[in-house]
Design a protein around this motif. Sequence first.
Motif, mmCIF file in Angstrom:
data_model
loop_
_atom_site.group_PDB
_atom_site.id
_atom_site.type_symbol
_atom_site.label_atom_id
_atom_site.label_comp_id
_atom_site.label_asym_id
_atom_site.label_seq_id
_atom_site.Cartn_x
_atom_site.Cartn_y
_atom_site.Cartn_z
ATOM 1 N N ILE A 535 0.859 -1.729 0.025
ATOM 2 C CA ILE A 535 -0.498 0.235 0.047
ATOM 3 C C ILE A 535 0.813 1.333 -0.052
ATOM 4 N N ILE A 536 2.117 1.349 0.694
ATOM 5 C CA ILE A 536 2.922 2.149 0.638
ATOM 6 C C ILE A 536 3.452 2.842 -0.286
ATOM 7 N N GLY A 539 1.192 4.215 -2.397
ATOM 8 C CA GLY A 539 0.804 5.916 -2.019
ATOM 9 C C GLY A 539 1.632 6.229 -2.425
ATOM 10 N N SER A 566 2.614 12.669 -5.140
ATOM 11 C CA SER A 566 2.537 11.064 -4.406
ATOM 12 C C SER A 566 1.567 11.530 -3.575
ATOM 13 N N PHE A 567 0.133 10.485 -3.391
ATOM 14 C CA PHE A 567 -0.633 10.213 -2.274
ATOM 15 C C PHE A 567 -0.803 10.859 -0.649
ATOM 16 N N ILE A 568 0.672 9.439 -0.677
ATOM 17 C CA ILE A 568 1.072 9.414 1.142
ATOM 18 C C ILE A 568 2.039 11.026 1.068
ATOM 19 N N THR A 594 2.922 4.953 9.800
ATOM 20 C CA THR A 594 2.838 3.023 9.099
ATOM 21 C C THR A 594 2.949 3.374 10.303
ATOM 22 N N THR A 605 8.972 1.452 5.666
ATOM 23 C CA THR A 605 8.104 2.481 5.027
ATOM 24 C C THR A 605 9.436 3.610 4.335
#
Lengths: 693, 75
Positions: A535-536, A539, A566-568, A594, A605
């Motif tokens: 997911i990371i 993201g 980026s999303f994250i 996270t 992460t």
Amino acid sequence: MSYKSYTICLTGNPNVGKSSIFNNLTGLNQHVGNYPGVTIEKKEGFFVKNEYKIKVVDLPGIYSLSATSDDEIVSRNFLLEEKPDLIVDIIDASNLERNLYLYAQLKELDIPIILAMNMMDMMESNGTILDLKKLEKDFGILNVALVANKNIGTNGLIDKIIEVLSTSKNDKKEIFPIDFGEEINDFKTKIKNFILQDKNFSKSLPLDFLALSLMTEDEYTLKRISSLPNYENIVSFIKNQKNSILKKYDEEIEVIIADKIYSWIDKILESILSQNNIKKKNISETIDKIVLNKFLAIPIFAIFMYLMFKFTFTCSLPFVILFEKIIDNISKFLNNTVSIEIIRSFLVDGLVAGVGGVLGFFPLILFMFFSIAFFEDTGYMARAVFIMDRVMRKFGLHGKSFASMIIATNGCGVPALMATRTIEDKKDRLSTLLVTSFMICGAKLPIFALIIGAFFDAKSAPNIMFLMYLISIFLALGSSFLFRKTIFKGESSYFVMELPPYRIPLLKSLLLKMWQRGCQYLKKAGTIVLFVSMIIWFGLTFPKVKEANLINLSNEEIRTVKLENSFIGKIGNSFEPVLKPIGFDGKIGIALITGIFAKELVVSTLGTIYSLGEIGEDDEEGILKDKLKKDPFWNKKKAITFLIFCLIYMPCIAFASVFYKEAGELKWLLFLIFWTTFLSYIISFFVYNLLNI
Amino acid sequence: MNLVNAKQNAFIKFVSFTNLMKDYRQKLIDLGFIPGEKMKVLTSKEDGFITVLLRGTRLAIDNESASKILVKEEK
């Protein structure tokens, strides 16, 4: 093939080798049981022999059926409510007096029992000779001799289990019952008659046990009969009868019953025990005189703890380096062989950087587990709990609180929270629950190992790590002191504990414990860390920046643009204003978020973030530690602040959910989140700004 | 005297409890604290931490609890 299925349970006093026997019986066929309505992990497994399939339940250790702490209640309730087909009562053969007391109570349950006489080798080395045939023939006590840690006698135990289960359970007259005396027997009969007056009363509990237990006004049994219409009469009858016994004997009935049980044990032991001429000096007593000395106890404890960390970090270092090299080579291999960019990025930046970052510290975790298992198996850990009780009390905690803290350090905060069930007093327990989150669990360890490894040399690394452990203990004790002065006012409860004899640990047992605990770490890396790493990566990789927008930018600028877009990255940036006063940026913010899912994810992460940064051919490949060292944003001051923040800030989701279950009220969970967040931010703010003066 | 005052290596007899909670009393009774029961003081408060040998078991007891356990020295 259809099997005949049975359930048996392993019970006994603490430290008699139940887990070893459970492992010997079930091998790899075991999993953690999940019982509705109860809140402790009980081990469950099975074995198959001929047409029999036997479910084995390993219960927490108890001294008697009059349970006081939550873990004892779980064992007692299982024995009474679940009604196993057979009880294997595990006995330390070198200490029969103490261990037979539980047997005397268990036999009131009307369930077949086998005595598993463990540690026969120790008993023999003490010069004691035990006539087990006589025990069975003259006293009707079925038994098997064992040396569980050497796996001696397991087959004999299995054969005995099958033999007893296959025999019909028709009433067998007790050969040598406990003589409670006329008065108590009469009292017992009257209580039984009272209960039997109610024809609807379910005989879910054996009447003999029920009657004996009611004589001592045991809360559990009183509650069990509270629905009877003549409940009030029974209670008043018991009170009157107890008073008249007290008047007559000048002794309470609880004492008389225990005395009768011990007399029964003495008679058996007189008949089956003999002593040869070997006189062994009691080494445990001699060692305890030094280890529990008022001037030496704390320094010896501190030296042992320091040696443990020194051993862990020094000895694991070559293996950690080897693992890091292997992971680095896998990255290089994938970079060179996978041609499709998005798949390569997913494998290298997502999976290898994320999961590999956590797996790299696996050797360190194994060494830590090994050294803690060493202290447990020698018998020193029980002394450490006792020594620390005095220190803990000054801060409003209990010696058993220290045991929970050690368990947290031993791998995970979740079993540590569960271990607080051995603490009888609610305030002691809540205080312990709240401060356990400050401990450096196996999941936080990779963060510390990464940051310390990146910013401190190999010589000072163990010292910095030791300092972190001291800070975590200081925070736990300080918080508890504050809680006991404010929200949990009152004295700490009592402490009484059996000290096991010192033993030379068996390498096999240490390796087994190390491996079993290490597997939990591997399992987490293969499940939650793997999942969140994916997911990371997603993201941090999407949405993609148009190539046209990257023209004429330097590699460093491209890295920043991609991350910020980026999303994250966007989430991380939104936290930056809050994190700036403590010296952190958005990247660290993402890693910390996270970490709320699982602490190892902080490392994975960071691994993904720094791996994704490598976009140009001129970028050097390497391990995460080196990448952090090279990043101009990081320095020693930020590293120390980051370590302190990670040490304190809110625990992971698994911890929080178990905490809620154990504390029993939502308000304590909310308080825990507030306290850890508040404290981590305030302390990090002061540390960072003081270091920058 | 209470257990806190017992000397190392002394042989003592348990007499009674004072002001102990019911649960704790029961626990100690189960562990063998029965009036007249003999025990040996392995380590005393004077030397550090209180441990006794009772029915073949080494028991560690905190000072607060020990102060509520009345014992008599055996000559």
